[in-house]
Structure formats: structure tokens, C-alpha cells
Scaffold this motif. Sequence first.
Motif, short mmCIF file in Angstrom:
data_model
loop_
_atom_site.label_atom_id
_atom_site.label_comp_id
_atom_site.label_asym_id
_atom_site.label_seq_id
_atom_site.Cartn_x
_atom_site.Cartn_y
_atom_site.Cartn_z
N SER A 48 -6.11 -28.93 6.94
CA SER A 48 -5.28 -28.25 7.93
C SER A 48 -4.99 -29.14 9.14
O SER A 48 -4.53 -28.65 10.17
N ALA A 49 -5.26 -30.43 9.03
CA ALA A 49 -5.03 -31.36 10.13
C ALA A 49 -4.22 -32.56 9.64
O ALA A 49 -4.07 -32.76 8.44
N TRP A 50 -3.73 -33.34 10.58
CA TRP A 50 -2.94 -34.52 10.24
C TRP A 50 -3.59 -35.76 10.86
O TRP A 50 -4.15 -35.70 11.95
N ILE A 51 -3.50 -36.86 10.15
CA ILE A 51 -4.07 -38.14 10.57
C ILE A 51 -2.95 -39.17 10.54
O ILE A 51 -2.09 -39.12 9.66
N TYR A 52 -2.98 -40.11 11.49
CA TYR A 52 -2.07 -41.23 11.34
C TYR A 52 -2.87 -42.52 11.22
O TYR A 52 -3.94 -42.65 11.78
N GLU A 53 -2.32 -43.42 10.42
CA GLU A 53 -2.93 -44.73 10.23
C GLU A 53 -1.86 -45.78 10.51
O GLU A 53 -0.71 -45.63 10.13
N ILE A 54 -2.28 -46.84 11.17
CA ILE A 54 -1.39 -47.96 11.43
C ILE A 54 -1.97 -49.16 10.69
O ILE A 54 -3.15 -49.48 10.83
N TYR A 55 -1.12 -49.78 9.90
CA TYR A 55 -1.52 -50.94 9.13
C TYR A 55 -0.89 -52.18 9.73
O TYR A 55 0.25 -52.16 10.18
N ASN A 56 -1.65 -53.26 9.73
CA ASN A 56 -1.16 -54.56 10.16
C ASN A 56 -1.14 -55.44 8.92
O ASN A 56 -2.19 -55.85 8.43
N ASN A 57 0.06 -55.71 8.42
CA ASN A 57 0.22 -56.50 7.19
C ASN A 57 -0.66 -55.98 6.06
O ASN A 57 -1.48 -56.69 5.50
N ASP A 58 -0.53 -54.72 5.77
CA ASP A 58 -1.21 -54.06 4.65
C ASP A 58 -2.72 -53.87 4.83
O ASP A 58 -3.39 -53.43 3.91
N SER A 59 -3.27 -54.21 5.97
CA SER A 59 -4.69 -53.90 6.20
C SER A 59 -4.80 -52.87 7.32
O SER A 59 -4.08 -52.93 8.32
N LEU A 60 -5.70 -51.91 7.13
CA LEU A 60 -5.86 -50.82 8.09
C LEU A 60 -6.25 -51.37 9.46
O LEU A 60 -7.21 -52.13 9.59
N PHE A 61 -5.48 -51.00 10.48
CA PHE A 61 -5.71 -51.47 11.84
C PHE A 61 -6.23 -50.34 12.72
O PHE A 61 -7.17 -50.52 13.47
N ILE A 62 -5.60 -49.17 12.63
CA ILE A 62 -6.00 -47.99 13.41
C ILE A 62 -5.96 -46.77 12.50
O ILE A 62 -4.99 -46.56 11.79
N ARG A 63 -7.02 -45.97 12.55
CA ARG A 63 -7.03 -44.67 11.87
C ARG A 63 -7.37 -43.64 12.93
O ARG A 63 -8.47 -43.66 13.50
N GLN A 64 -6.43 -42.75 13.23
CA GLN A 64 -6.60 -41.78 14.29
C GLN A 64 -6.69 -40.38 13.70
O GLN A 64 -5.67 -39.79 13.33
N GLN A 74 -10.14 -32.77 18.70
CA GLN A 74 -9.02 -31.91 18.38
C GLN A 74 -8.08 -32.65 17.43
O GLN A 74 -7.64 -33.76 17.72
N SER A 75 -7.80 -32.04 16.32
CA SER A 75 -6.94 -32.66 15.31
C SER A 75 -5.47 -32.39 15.62
O SER A 75 -5.12 -31.43 16.31
N PHE A 76 -4.62 -33.26 15.06
CA PHE A 76 -3.18 -33.02 15.15
C PHE A 76 -2.86 -31.81 14.30
O PHE A 76 -3.23 -31.74 13.13
N LYS A 77 -2.15 -30.84 14.88
CA LYS A 77 -1.85 -29.60 14.16
C LYS A 77 -0.62 -29.72 13.27
O LYS A 77 -0.48 -29.00 12.29
N THR A 78 0.31 -30.63 13.61
CA THR A 78 1.53 -30.79 12.82
C THR A 78 1.76 -32.26 12.49
O THR A 78 1.27 -33.16 13.18
#
Length: 116
Positions: A48-64, A74-78
Motif C-alpha cells: 500500500s506504499a510507493w518507493i522510488y529508486e534512483i540508479y546511476n548507470n544501472d547501479s542502485l544509488f538511492i532507495r527511498q 511515513q510512506s508515499f501514499k501515491t
Amino acid sequence: MKKIYSYFLVFCVISIATILFIYVQSNNNETIENNNSPYTLHVIDNDSAWIYEIYNNDSLFIRQEYIPALKGKQSFKTKEDAEKIGNLMLKKLSKNAFPVISKKELIDNNINFEKI
């Protein structure tokens, strides 16, 4: 006298159309430049939550997983909220700015969260 007004009106319409065309083209160029960035955004549905990930040249850089700058978890609701903040983070990274989100930026982007 009516011809002068007609010519003036046509001149104004052409001028406004030219200005709008230049504005749209400059925004398209900014988007193209951002596509050359090594960073990419992925938004993931996590129950019931949303996550964003930012990749730098195909490797995980940020997982929020949680909304940044808030007390507690508090999770992202939408999906839209996660995308907005993820895109804001991409803009900061592409400008070599420090990748931090403030509470004011959450409010400015109309992110839904509980005020504690």
C-alpha cells in the motif's frame, strides 16, 4: 484606420506564437539534456506504499522507502507523490546539487503526509 488595427492584431498574434514556440523548444531542449544524465528513476509499488529508486548507470544509488524530511516513517501514499520527489531528486543530481529534500519542498509539491 481599421487596416492599421488589423495589421497590428496580426503582428501581435504572430509575435505571441513565436514567443510560445521558442519557449516550448527551450523546454524540450532541457528535457533532452536531462536524458543524457547517468541517473534514472524507477517507482515501485510496495503493497500500500510507493518507493522510488534512483540508479546511476544501472547501479542502485538511492532507495527511498519513506518520505524524506519528516519525523517517523511515513510512506508515499501515491505513485505521483513518489514520482514528484524522485524527479526533484533527479534534477538536483543532474545539477550536482546536494541531494536533500526539505519539508518546504514537500509542501510546495503537494505531497500528502501526516503532520506530526
